[in-house]
Motif scaffolding. Structure first.
Motif, PDB file in Angstrom:
ATOM      1  N   GLY A 182      18.506  40.361  12.063  1.00  0.00           N
ATOM      2  CA  GLY A 182      19.223  41.348  11.262  1.00  0.00           C
ATOM      3  C   GLY A 182      20.034  42.309  12.115  1.00  0.00           C
ATOM      4  N   LEU A 183      19.465  42.765  13.222  1.00  0.00           N
ATOM      5  CA  LEU A 183      20.188  43.685  14.096  1.00  0.00           C
ATOM      6  C   LEU A 183      21.357  42.984  14.780  1.00  0.00           C
ATOM      7  CD1 LEU A 183      17.321  45.770  15.737  1.00  0.00           C
ATOM      8  CD2 LEU A 183      18.900  46.473  13.945  1.00  0.00           C
ATOM      9  N   CYS A 184      21.159  41.739  15.167  1.00  0.00           N
ATOM     10  CA  CYS A 184      22.255  40.990  15.789  1.00  0.00           C
ATOM     11  C   CYS A 184      23.376  40.725  14.790  1.00  0.00           C
ATOM     12  CB  CYS A 184      21.728  39.678  16.365  1.00  0.00           C
ATOM     13  SG  CYS A 184      20.757  39.870  17.884  1.00  0.00           S
ATOM     14  N   ALA A 185      23.013  40.437  13.541  1.00  0.00           N
ATOM     15  CA  ALA A 185      24.035  40.176  12.530  1.00  0.00           C
ATOM     16  C   ALA A 185      24.848  41.422  12.221  1.00  0.00           C
ATOM     17  CB  ALA A 185      23.382  39.640  11.256  1.00  0.00           C
ATOM     18  N   ALA A 186      24.280  42.590  12.448  1.00  0.00           N
ATOM     19  CA  ALA A 186      24.978  43.847  12.162  1.00  0.00           C
ATOM     20  C   ALA A 186      25.857  44.327  13.303  1.00  0.00           C
ATOM     21  CB  ALA A 186      23.944  44.931  11.826  1.00  0.00           C
ATOM     22  N   ASP A 187      25.771  43.669  14.470  1.00  0.00           N
ATOM     23  CA  ASP A 187      26.495  44.150  15.654  1.00  0.00           C
ATOM     24  C   ASP A 187      26.927  42.943  16.478  1.00  0.00           C
ATOM     25  OD1 ASP A 187      27.262  45.120  18.185  1.00  0.00           O
ATOM     26  OD2 ASP A 187      25.827  46.774  18.116  1.00  0.00           O
ATOM     27  N   TRP A 188      28.202  42.593  16.368  1.00  0.00           N
ATOM     28  CA  TRP A 188      28.690  41.403  17.069  1.00  0.00           C
ATOM     29  C   TRP A 188      28.466  41.471  18.569  1.00  0.00           C
ATOM     30  CZ3 TRP A 188      32.500  40.781  20.800  1.00  0.00           C
ATOM     31  CH2 TRP A 188      32.860  39.444  21.068  1.00  0.00           C
ATOM     32  N   GLY A 189      28.700  42.625  19.162  1.00  0.00           N
ATOM     33  CA  GLY A 189      28.516  42.753  20.605  1.00  0.00           C
ATOM     34  C   GLY A 189      27.084  42.504  21.019  1.00  0.00           C
ATOM     35  N   LEU A 190      26.133  43.076  20.270  1.00  0.00           N
ATOM     36  CA  LEU A 190      24.719  42.856  20.548  1.00  0.00           C
ATOM     37  C   LEU A 190      24.378  41.385  20.380  1.00  0.00           C
ATOM     38  CD1 LEU A 190      21.844  43.906  21.121  1.00  0.00           C
ATOM     39  CD2 LEU A 190      21.622  44.358  18.660  1.00  0.00           C
ATOM     40  N   TRP A 191      24.880  40.777  19.305  1.00  0.00           N
ATOM     41  CA  TRP A 191      24.615  39.349  19.060  1.00  0.00           C
ATOM     42  C   TRP A 191      25.083  38.500  20.235  1.00  0.00           C
ATOM     43  CZ3 TRP A 191      28.576  35.685  18.682  1.00  0.00           C
ATOM     44  CH2 TRP A 191      28.160  34.385  18.347  1.00  0.00           C
ATOM     45  N   ARG A 192      26.299  38.772  20.697  1.00  0.00           N
ATOM     46  CA  ARG A 192      26.852  37.953  21.757  1.00  0.00           C
ATOM     47  C   ARG A 192      26.045  38.086  23.044  1.00  0.00           C
ATOM     48  NH1 ARG A 192      33.209  37.414  23.489  1.00  0.00           N
ATOM     49  NH2 ARG A 192      32.896  35.776  25.047  1.00  0.00           N
ATOM     50  N   THR A 193      25.710  39.324  23.413  1.00  0.00           N
ATOM     51  CA  THR A 193      24.958  39.544  24.650  1.00  0.00           C
ATOM     52  C   THR A 193      23.543  38.996  24.532  1.00  0.00           C
ATOM     53  OG1 THR A 193      26.244  41.545  25.101  1.00  0.00           O
ATOM     54  CG2 THR A 193      24.182  41.274  26.302  1.00  0.00           C
ATOM     55  N   PHE A 194      22.881  39.298  23.427  1.00  0.00           N
ATOM     56  CA  PHE A 194      21.493  38.875  23.255  1.00  0.00           C
ATOM     57  C   PHE A 194      21.372  37.356  23.243  1.00  0.00           C
ATOM     58  CE2 PHE A 194      18.009  37.490  20.520  1.00  0.00           C
ATOM     59  CZ  PHE A 194      16.926  38.088  21.151  1.00  0.00           C
ATOM     60  N   GLY A 223      13.436  28.936  21.332  1.00  0.00           N
ATOM     61  CA  GLY A 223      14.117  28.138  20.323  1.00  0.00           C
ATOM     62  C   GLY A 223      13.944  28.693  18.925  1.00  0.00           C
ATOM     63  N   ALA A 224      12.754  29.195  18.615  1.00  0.00           N
ATOM     64  CA  ALA A 224      12.509  29.765  17.291  1.00  0.00           C
ATOM     65  C   ALA A 224      13.371  31.004  17.056  1.00  0.00           C
ATOM     66  CB  ALA A 224      11.028  30.120  17.153  1.00  0.00           C
ATOM     67  N   LEU A 225      13.523  31.828  18.076  1.00  0.00           N
ATOM     68  CA  LEU A 225      14.383  33.004  17.955  1.00  0.00           C
ATOM     69  C   LEU A 225      15.849  32.598  17.810  1.00  0.00           C
ATOM     70  CD1 LEU A 225      13.042  35.697  20.467  1.00  0.00           C
ATOM     71  CD2 LEU A 225      13.534  36.018  18.033  1.00  0.00           C
ATOM     72  N   GLN A 226      16.265  31.637  18.612  1.00  0.00           N
ATOM     73  CA  GLN A 226      17.655  31.179  18.518  1.00  0.00           C
ATOM     74  C   GLN A 226      17.959  30.652  17.118  1.00  0.00           C
ATOM     75  OE1 GLN A 226      17.389  28.429  21.840  1.00  0.00           O
ATOM     76  NE2 GLN A 226      18.829  29.667  23.044  1.00  0.00           N
ATOM     77  N   GLU A 227      17.059  29.866  16.574  1.00  0.00           N
ATOM     78  CA  GLU A 227      17.276  29.286  15.247  1.00  0.00           C
ATOM     79  C   GLU A 227      17.327  30.370  14.179  1.00  0.00           C
ATOM     80  OE1 GLU A 227      16.490  27.941  11.348  1.00  0.00           O
ATOM     81  OE2 GLU A 227      14.985  29.047  12.527  1.00  0.00           O
ATOM     82  N   ARG A 228      16.444  31.359  14.299  1.00  0.00           N
ATOM     83  CA  ARG A 228      16.403  32.433  13.285  1.00  0.00           C
ATOM     84  C   ARG A 228      17.650  33.306  13.341  1.00  0.00           C
ATOM     85  NH1 ARG A 228      16.867  35.093   9.757  1.00  0.00           N
ATOM     86  NH2 ARG A 228      15.391  36.275   8.483  1.00  0.00           N
ATOM     87  N   VAL A 229      18.112  33.614  14.536  1.00  0.00           N
ATOM     88  CA  VAL A 229      19.329  34.412  14.682  1.00  0.00           C
ATOM     89  C   VAL A 229      20.534  33.634  14.176  1.00  0.00           C
ATOM     90  CG1 VAL A 229      20.895  35.475  16.360  1.00  0.00           C
ATOM     91  CG2 VAL A 229      18.429  35.815  16.584  1.00  0.00           C
ATOM     92  N   GLU A 230      20.557  32.341  14.438  1.00  0.00           N
ATOM     93  CA  GLU A 230      21.691  31.507  14.049  1.00  0.00           C
ATOM     94  C   GLU A 230      21.829  31.424  12.534  1.00  0.00           C
ATOM     95  OE1 GLU A 230      25.005  29.148  14.199  1.00  0.00           O
ATOM     96  OE2 GLU A 230      24.028  30.237  15.848  1.00  0.00           O
ATOM     97  N   ARG A 231      20.722  31.336  11.799  1.00  0.00           N
ATOM     98  CA  ARG A 231      20.831  31.144  10.353  1.00  0.00           C
ATOM     99  C   ARG A 231      20.940  32.448   9.571  1.00  0.00           C
ATOM    100  NH1 ARG A 231      15.647  31.584   7.824  1.00  0.00           N
ATOM    101  NH2 ARG A 231      13.891  31.367   9.283  1.00  0.00           N
ATOM    102  N   GLU A 232      20.882  33.585  10.262  1.00  0.00           N
ATOM    103  CA  GLU A 232      21.075  34.864   9.577  1.00  0.00           C
ATOM    104  C   GLU A 232      22.526  34.959   9.101  1.00  0.00           C
ATOM    105  OE1 GLU A 232      19.668  38.743   8.313  1.00  0.00           O
ATOM    106  OE2 GLU A 232      18.670  36.893   8.963  1.00  0.00           O
ATOM    107  N   PRO A 233      22.761  35.311   7.831  1.00  0.00           N
ATOM    108  CA  PRO A 233      24.145  35.418   7.335  1.00  0.00           C
ATOM    109  C   PRO A 233      24.965  36.392   8.179  1.00  0.00           C
ATOM    110  CG  PRO A 233      22.575  35.515   5.528  1.00  0.00           C
ATOM    111  CD  PRO A 233      21.769  35.586   6.788  1.00  0.00           C
ATOM    112  N   LYS A 234      26.209  35.987   8.494  1.00  0.00           N
ATOM    113  CA  LYS A 234      27.110  36.796   9.305  1.00  0.00           C
ATOM    114  C   LYS A 234      28.295  37.270   8.469  1.00  0.00           C
ATOM    115  CE  LYS A 234      24.769  35.617  13.079  1.00  0.00           C
ATOM    116  NZ  LYS A 234      23.936  34.530  12.568  1.00  0.00           N
ATOM    117  N   PRO A 235      28.916  38.377   8.865  1.00  0.00           N
ATOM    118  CA  PRO A 235      30.106  38.864   8.144  1.00  0.00           C
ATOM    119  C   PRO A 235      31.251  37.867   8.212  1.00  0.00           C
ATOM    120  CG  PRO A 235      29.196  40.563   9.592  1.00  0.00           C
ATOM    121  CD  PRO A 235      28.488  39.283   9.931  1.00  0.00           C
TER     122      PRO A 235
END
Length: 261
Positions: A182-194, A223-235
């Motif tokens: 959720g936090l990564c989906a709300a902040d593109w810069g954070l998503w990219r770095t994380f 892998g579980a974190l990557q998959e969860r971040v990937e499927r979170e809806p993005k703007p």
């Protein structure tokens, strides 16, 4: 052991950094100051006996975070505990960050006030008080992997955290993947770095002499974190960006499409 204060008396400060971190948070709680620990000592304290020997390291300083608007109370508290304030720094920046020094042990204490802000902002709000000693594990991992250029300490701490804790959809003793996503989906810069840093962790695993079982456990949690971040809806802007690739930077998109971060 108790350390000797700068004035020659004996303060309540403990020489053991992990023990002192716990003591400070517990004393702050009794004083009504909602401090929580972050940084490498927080990773060490939360892992406890589960900390793999390969991830053990020395901790030079202490890092805390306090609620927004609590600067005056934090300064008073650390003074009562025997810490020496960095007066000029605290006067200039005290609304967002405070520095103190443990002269007896040669340790610096860094206290953020409000949200965590370094390479990226990680909001905490009411979640600051969700765990009794440290910030929640989701945010703790994010603070380690929001750094644009990881150093050895950050890699070691992030792997230690993922080795000791499962990834799930809740807090407590698990890394809350839903919160991270959720936090990564709300902040593109954070998503990219994380996501870039998370993806790089697997390449470091071979340096620590872990058993095949331990390596597999950590890779599975990555892998579980990557998959969860990937499927979170993005703007919408993220989907547009995916189509145009890296030929345009975020700030080069039309304002009504970019919208942030």
């Amino acid at each position: 052991m108790r350390s000797t204060a700068g004035g020659g008396g004996v303060s309540g400060i403990l020489s053991g950094v992990v023990e002192e971190a716990r003591r400070v948070v517990e004393e702050a709680e009794r004083a009504g100051v909602g401090l929580r620990l972050l940084g490498g000592v927080a990773v060490r304290l939360r892992a406890g006996e589960r900390l793999h020997p390969a991830f053990r390291r020395e901790y030079a300083d202490l890092d805390f975070i306090a609620p927004r608007g609590s600067s005056a109370e934090v300064q008073r508290f650390f003074g009562e505990q025997g810490y020496v304030p960095q007066v000029r720094f605290n006067t200039l920046y005290g609304k967002e960050r405070l520095l103190f020094f443990d002269e007896g042990n040669g340790r610096q204490v860094d206290v953020l006030v409000g949200d965590f802000r370094m390479c990226h902002r990680i909001p905490l709000g009411e979640r600051l008080q969700k765990e009794p000693l440290t910030i929640p594990l989701a945010e703790l991992l994010l603070t380690k992997l929001q750094i644009v250029e990881l150093n050895e300490k950050d890699v070691r701490d992030a792997l230690a955290l993922l080795h000791a804790h499962e990834v799930g959809e809740g807090d407590g003793d698990r890394v809350n993947a839903a919160r991270v996503a959720g936090l990564c989906a709300a902040d593109w810069g954070l998503w990219r770095t994380f996501t870039a840093n998370l993806g790089s962790l697997g390449g470091h695993l071979g340096r620590y002499g872990l058993s095949p079982e331990d390596e597999e456990r950590v890779r599975g949690r990555i892998g579980a974190l990557q998959e969860r971040v990937e499927r979170e809806p993005k703007p919408l802007a993220w989907r547009l960006r995916a189509r145009i690739g890296d030929r345009k930077r975020w700030y080069e998109l039309p304002e009504e499409v970019a919208g942030g971060p």
